[in-house]
Motif scaffolding. Structure first.
Motif, mmCIF file in Angstrom:
data_model
loop_
_atom_site.group_PDB
_atom_site.id
_atom_site.type_symbol
_atom_site.label_atom_id
_atom_site.label_comp_id
_atom_site.label_asym_id
_atom_site.label_seq_id
_atom_site.Cartn_x
_atom_site.Cartn_y
_atom_site.Cartn_z
ATOM 1 N N VAL A 10 0.847 -1.189 0.000
ATOM 2 C CA VAL A 10 0.000 0.000 0.000
ATOM 3 C C VAL A 10 0.886 1.243 0.000
ATOM 4 O O VAL A 10 2.006 1.218 0.500
ATOM 5 N N ARG A 11 0.375 2.303 -0.557
ATOM 6 C CA ARG A 11 1.037 3.612 -0.527
ATOM 7 C C ARG A 11 0.301 4.447 0.515
ATOM 8 O O ARG A 11 -0.921 4.615 0.418
ATOM 9 N N VAL A 12 1.026 4.941 1.508
ATOM 10 C CA VAL A 12 0.413 5.678 2.603
ATOM 11 C C VAL A 12 0.747 7.164 2.504
ATOM 12 O O VAL A 12 1.885 7.532 2.253
ATOM 13 N N GLN A 13 -0.272 7.989 2.696
ATOM 14 C CA GLN A 13 -0.090 9.438 2.762
ATOM 15 C C GLN A 13 -0.418 9.886 4.181
ATOM 16 O O GLN A 13 -1.578 10.012 4.543
ATOM 17 N N PRO A 14 0.608 10.143 5.011
ATOM 18 C CA PRO A 14 0.337 10.607 6.369
ATOM 19 C C PRO A 14 -0.035 12.088 6.379
ATOM 20 O O PRO A 14 0.153 12.796 5.391
ATOM 21 N N LYS A 15 -0.575 12.539 7.501
ATOM 22 C CA LYS A 15 -0.959 13.935 7.705
ATOM 23 C C LYS A 15 -1.982 14.420 6.674
ATOM 24 O O LYS A 15 -1.972 15.567 6.265
ATOM 25 N N ALA A 16 -2.873 13.528 6.255
ATOM 26 C CA ALA A 16 -3.938 13.894 5.317
ATOM 27 C C ALA A 16 -5.063 14.593 6.090
ATOM 28 O O ALA A 16 -5.118 14.544 7.311
ATOM 29 N N SER A 17 -5.960 15.214 5.365
ATOM 30 C CA SER A 17 -7.071 15.907 6.017
ATOM 31 C C SER A 17 -8.110 14.939 6.575
ATOM 32 O O SER A 17 -8.867 15.291 7.480
ATOM 33 N N ARG A 18 -8.153 13.710 6.032
ATOM 34 C CA ARG A 18 -9.078 12.689 6.531
ATOM 35 C C ARG A 18 -8.534 11.311 6.180
ATOM 36 O O ARG A 18 -7.718 11.168 5.265
ATOM 37 N N ASN A 19 -8.999 10.304 6.892
ATOM 38 C CA ASN A 19 -8.633 8.925 6.576
ATOM 39 C C ASN A 19 -9.458 8.480 5.378
ATOM 40 O O ASN A 19 -10.676 8.682 5.353
ATOM 41 N N ALA A 20 -8.793 7.887 4.393
ATOM 42 C CA ALA A 20 -9.495 7.446 3.190
ATOM 43 C C ALA A 20 -8.683 6.355 2.495
ATOM 44 O O ALA A 20 -7.487 6.204 2.740
ATOM 45 N N CYS A 21 -9.357 5.625 1.625
ATOM 46 C CA CYS A 21 -8.721 4.550 0.884
ATOM 47 C C CYS A 21 -9.170 4.616 -0.569
ATOM 48 O O CYS A 21 -10.339 4.874 -0.852
ATOM 49 N N ASN A 22 -8.235 4.380 -1.481
ATOM 50 C CA ASN A 22 -8.554 4.359 -2.897
ATOM 51 C C ASN A 22 -7.854 3.169 -3.535
ATOM 52 O O ASN A 22 -6.663 2.951 -3.296
ATOM 53 N N VAL A 23 -8.591 2.397 -4.328
ATOM 54 C CA VAL A 23 -8.024 1.283 -5.085
ATOM 55 C C VAL A 23 -8.230 1.608 -6.548
ATOM 56 O O VAL A 23 -9.363 1.773 -6.998
ATOM 57 N N ASP A 24 -7.130 1.708 -7.313
ATOM 58 C CA ASP A 24 -7.283 2.032 -8.731
ATOM 59 C C ASP A 24 -7.596 0.768 -9.530
ATOM 60 O O ASP A 24 -7.663 -0.338 -8.983
ATOM 61 N N ASP A 25 -7.794 0.925 -10.827
ATOM 62 C CA ASP A 25 -8.184 -0.196 -11.683
ATOM 63 C C ASP A 25 -7.127 -1.295 -11.734
ATOM 64 O O ASP A 25 -7.439 -2.446 -12.000
#
Length: 92
Positions: A10-25
């Motif tokens: 997984v690629r993690v982006q810390p310090k984001a404005s909200r917790n979220a998950c995205n799975v691309d095609d």
């Protein structure tokens, strides 16, 4: 008796404005976390987020590698890769 275990990068982006998950095609998983990358806070938040999103216990999610990287490998016990990706996509 055989138990299913899935390893996922997984690629993690810390310090984001909200917790979220995205799975691309292509099946690549990106997870945004509000936790900062300090003292393992983002790693702990990742485990909690994944367990909550997949509706499994935290003990079923382990950080395998990438403790200090944005690209992390996690092991998920009890679910196939298809189930993991389906659950990530299903909950927005």
């Amino acid at each position: 008796m055989s138990t299913t275990s899935t390893t996922l990068t997984v690629r993690v982006q810390p310090k984001a404005s909200r917790n979220a998950c995205n799975v691309d095609d292509g099946g690549r998983v990106r997870i945004a976390l509000t936790a900062p990358p300090v003292d393992g806070a983002a790693n702990e938040a990742l485990i909690e987020f994944v367990a909550d999103r997949l509706d499994i216990a935290k003990r079923c999610v382990r950080l395998v590698s990438g403790g200090k990287s944005r690209d992390k490998t996690i092991a998920i016990d009890g679910l196939s890769i298809e189930s993991v990706l389906h659950r990530f996509r299903a909950r927005k």
